[in-house]
Design a protein around this motif. Sequence first.
Motif, PDB file in Angstrom:
ATOM      1  N   ARG A  69      -0.737 -26.124  -9.868  1.00  0.00           N
ATOM      2  CA  ARG A  69      -0.445 -25.385  -8.645  1.00  0.00           C
ATOM      3  C   ARG A  69      -0.573 -26.307  -7.458  1.00  0.00           C
ATOM      4  O   ARG A  69      -1.436 -27.173  -7.427  1.00  0.00           O
ATOM      5  CB  ARG A  69      -1.422 -24.219  -8.473  1.00  0.00           C
TER       6      ARG A  69
ATOM      7  N   GLN B 204     -14.441 -18.091   3.720  1.00  0.00           N
ATOM      8  CA  GLN B 204     -14.036 -19.493   3.586  1.00  0.00           C
ATOM      9  C   GLN B 204     -15.195 -20.345   3.058  1.00  0.00           C
ATOM     10  O   GLN B 204     -14.991 -21.261   2.259  1.00  0.00           O
ATOM     11  CB  GLN B 204     -13.537 -20.033   4.936  1.00  0.00           C
TER      12      GLN B 204
ATOM     13  N   ILE C 261      -4.139 -25.614  -2.678  1.00  0.00           N
ATOM     14  CA  ILE C 261      -4.399 -24.454  -1.832  1.00  0.00           C
ATOM     15  C   ILE C 261      -5.744 -24.715  -1.163  1.00  0.00           C
ATOM     16  O   ILE C 261      -6.733 -24.999  -1.844  1.00  0.00           O
ATOM     17  CB  ILE C 261      -4.456 -23.170  -2.681  1.00  0.00           C
TER      18      ILE C 261
ATOM     19  N   SER D 192      -7.050 -22.761   1.717  1.00  0.00           N
ATOM     20  CA  SER D 192      -7.763 -21.695   2.418  1.00  0.00           C
ATOM     21  C   SER D 192      -8.054 -20.534   1.476  1.00  0.00           C
ATOM     22  O   SER D 192      -7.324 -20.294   0.505  1.00  0.00           O
ATOM     23  CB  SER D 192      -6.946 -21.192   3.607  1.00  0.00           C
TER      24      SER D 192
ATOM     25  N   GLU E  86      -7.768 -17.482   2.114  1.00  0.00           N
ATOM     26  CA  GLU E  86      -6.745 -16.449   2.238  1.00  0.00           C
ATOM     27  C   GLU E  86      -5.513 -16.763   1.396  1.00  0.00           C
ATOM     28  O   GLU E  86      -4.981 -15.903   0.702  1.00  0.00           O
ATOM     29  CB  GLU E  86      -6.354 -16.291   3.709  1.00  0.00           C
ATOM     30  N   SER E  87      -5.071 -18.020   1.420  1.00  0.00           N
ATOM     31  CA  SER E  87      -3.886 -18.367   0.621  1.00  0.00           C
ATOM     32  C   SER E  87      -4.223 -18.316  -0.867  1.00  0.00           C
ATOM     33  O   SER E  87      -3.399 -17.924  -1.692  1.00  0.00           O
ATOM     34  CB  SER E  87      -3.336 -19.729   1.029  1.00  0.00           C
ATOM     35  N   ALA E  88      -5.447 -18.711  -1.220  1.00  0.00           N
ATOM     36  CA  ALA E  88      -5.857 -18.625  -2.630  1.00  0.00           C
ATOM     37  C   ALA E  88      -5.872 -17.176  -3.086  1.00  0.00           C
ATOM     38  O   ALA E  88      -5.462 -16.843  -4.202  1.00  0.00           O
ATOM     39  CB  ALA E  88      -7.242 -19.240  -2.798  1.00  0.00           C
ATOM     40  N   HIS E  89      -6.315 -16.311  -2.209  1.00  0.00           N
ATOM     41  CA  HIS E  89      -6.407 -14.886  -2.528  1.00  0.00           C
ATOM     42  C   HIS E  89      -5.032 -14.316  -2.850  1.00  0.00           C
ATOM     43  O   HIS E  89      -4.855 -13.605  -3.838  1.00  0.00           O
ATOM     44  CB  HIS E  89      -7.026 -14.169  -1.326  1.00  0.00           C
ATOM     45  N   ARG E  90      -4.042 -14.682  -2.049  1.00  0.00           N
ATOM     46  CA  ARG E  90      -2.705 -14.086  -2.223  1.00  0.00           C
ATOM     47  C   ARG E  90      -2.097 -14.430  -3.574  1.00  0.00           C
ATOM     48  O   ARG E  90      -1.432 -13.597  -4.183  1.00  0.00           O
ATOM     49  CB  ARG E  90      -1.776 -14.557  -1.098  1.00  0.00           C
ATOM     50  N   VAL E  91      -2.289 -15.646  -4.062  1.00  0.00           N
ATOM     51  CA  VAL E  91      -1.626 -16.044  -5.304  1.00  0.00           C
ATOM     52  C   VAL E  91      -2.306 -15.480  -6.547  1.00  0.00           C
ATOM     53  O   VAL E  91      -1.818 -15.663  -7.657  1.00  0.00           O
ATOM     54  CB  VAL E  91      -1.501 -17.580  -5.427  1.00  0.00           C
TER      55      VAL E  91
END
Lengths: 368, 259
Positions: free
Chosen positions: B127, B155, B130, B132, B134-139
């Motif tokens: 991958r 964070q 990543i 942040s 937040e970005s880790a959360h989305r995926v």
Amino acid sequence: MKASMFAGMGYSQRATFPSTWPVSPVHADPETSVQSYREGMDECQLAEEMGFDWLSFSEHHYSGRIATGTPAVMASAVAERCKKIKIALLGHLLPLNNPVRVAEELALLDNLTNGRLVAGFLRGTPNEDQVYTMNPSEGRGRLLEGMDLILKALTEPEPFSWEGRYYQFRTVAVWPRLVQQPLPQVVVGTRSDDTVRYAAEHRLGLGVSFLPVEETAKITDKYRAWCEESGWTPGPDHIVYRGSIYVAETDELANQWFEGLMQSRPEPNIPMRRTVAEAIQAARTGNVFDLRGVVAGSPEGDVVGNSLGINFLGGPDTVAKQIKEFHDRCGVGVIDMPFQQNKVNHKAVLEEIELFGREVIPQIREFK
Amino acid sequence: MSPQEQRLEVDGFEVRYWESGQGRPVIMLDPTGLRETVLHDALAKNYQVVTLELPGTGDSPHNAASESIADLALTAAKAAASITPEKYTLVGTSFGASVALWQAIQSPEQVEALILISPMSINPQHRPAITSAESAHRVLFAHLENANKRVPLSQSIYDQESELSRRLGVGIHDGAVEARLKDIHCPTLAIFGQEDHFVTPEAPRVYREKIPNCNIALVYDAGHCIVGDRPEALVNTIVDYAEQWETFIIGHQSGVINP
């Protein structure tokens, strides 16, 4: 460009059916029925001899107009007579069926034909929702999940369990494995954005049926754009168009047939009681259907259905030009045609297949 | 009854855990501690369920002592043994599944059955970086609307867990554990989201091929965070497996409509 014959395997006396769906089985005389399937197979054999590329079979229920409720059974019988042509299941109605069973049928057919299978997935017309008493509001969800499950079942070499929304199978291990690896050509028959996008994202083909060229182009334009977004460009075989046809020696003869047909006031396709048709549509779209709010129809039944239309009509050159429009405007690479039109008998169907093979196929081969 | 937070000392760590329910013991290793209770609560109806917060994850202090995933698994095994003397069903999620695999290999006398949720030890998917929370959360999710229903890790917790994961090699193919899969003889279920982009589509079959008694379950329309996308499907599958092990494949639902 390739030509496919949609093998409807219709009951030879279908023009005498009453205007209903379902058609009561009382109208099926076994002797006539057996003869009708033999004639249908003769038509398939002639299509192969005349250079058609695919024979297609489609799941339709409870009527002799297209008499292939179990298309894989029909396709396997034809595949034994027609040894070279592609056998296209266009297709199974996934919301109605156990997807694992569909995967097994496809895998077996790919083996029986030694890799000549083309697979197709459809939701089905609204009347088909009644066949196995499926909730019409679940049709789209079942189609999307069914496609995922079938693709997984056909490609996964180890047993697995599937925990879906509509399907739960704790052991899936489909035998035999496909001859065509990793997958045969798969066509998603649809007009809906979500399923068109699904086909594009999964690198599957697209099938569009019976729409005029401009409406078809709107769908195929979206499909091609979404394919590009997904990082690939569809080839000519990826876009299939199914359209009804009547081809005669000349335009004049074809038009005469059509005018005669119109004068005989043909019954609508898939005729159903208005109440039932509207209730299914309401269920599909999540709306409430108020039976009491519908004005009662005639004592014989207030019947609705699609009006009869012909997508390709004329002499060979005219038909070739009409097909070219779909090729040029929509990127269609395979044209799939039912020759068994209303009030066209077996002898006339054979003549049309012969004429199409002799005069039209050489022309559409040049569409590249 | 809501899970009770408790603490114990093991290998120099103060380990938090949450316990509820009665019955045969189930130990859960979830890198997020008890942020998500749906599976814990469902299992607690029939089992003594203990969710352990692995040292260095969740709100626990920085873990600079564990030298490998296998090392962390030894700590988890000691913690579990101090909570229950009985054999237990071990449930590991994501990073927790990597630890659970080693725990089952190194402490087979403790582990009665093994359930791996979204394991990443075998054939993880590369991958892009990543950085942040937040970005880790989305995926993690198949659907953004499911991600939006949940609050991402802070964070600071994300940074701490990322550092631990990098140091221990989480998310990198674990060839050593793959070579030892044949040594896991307890009933094992590995469950994956069909849209899990943290592992390759070929990963599930490796567990099935190499663990002698292993079932694979694929959850339709779920990403790496199965409990976020399809909680009912996850709970249903795991509750069935915890109770029936490999015989969970047998259907018991009645098909009778009108008797």
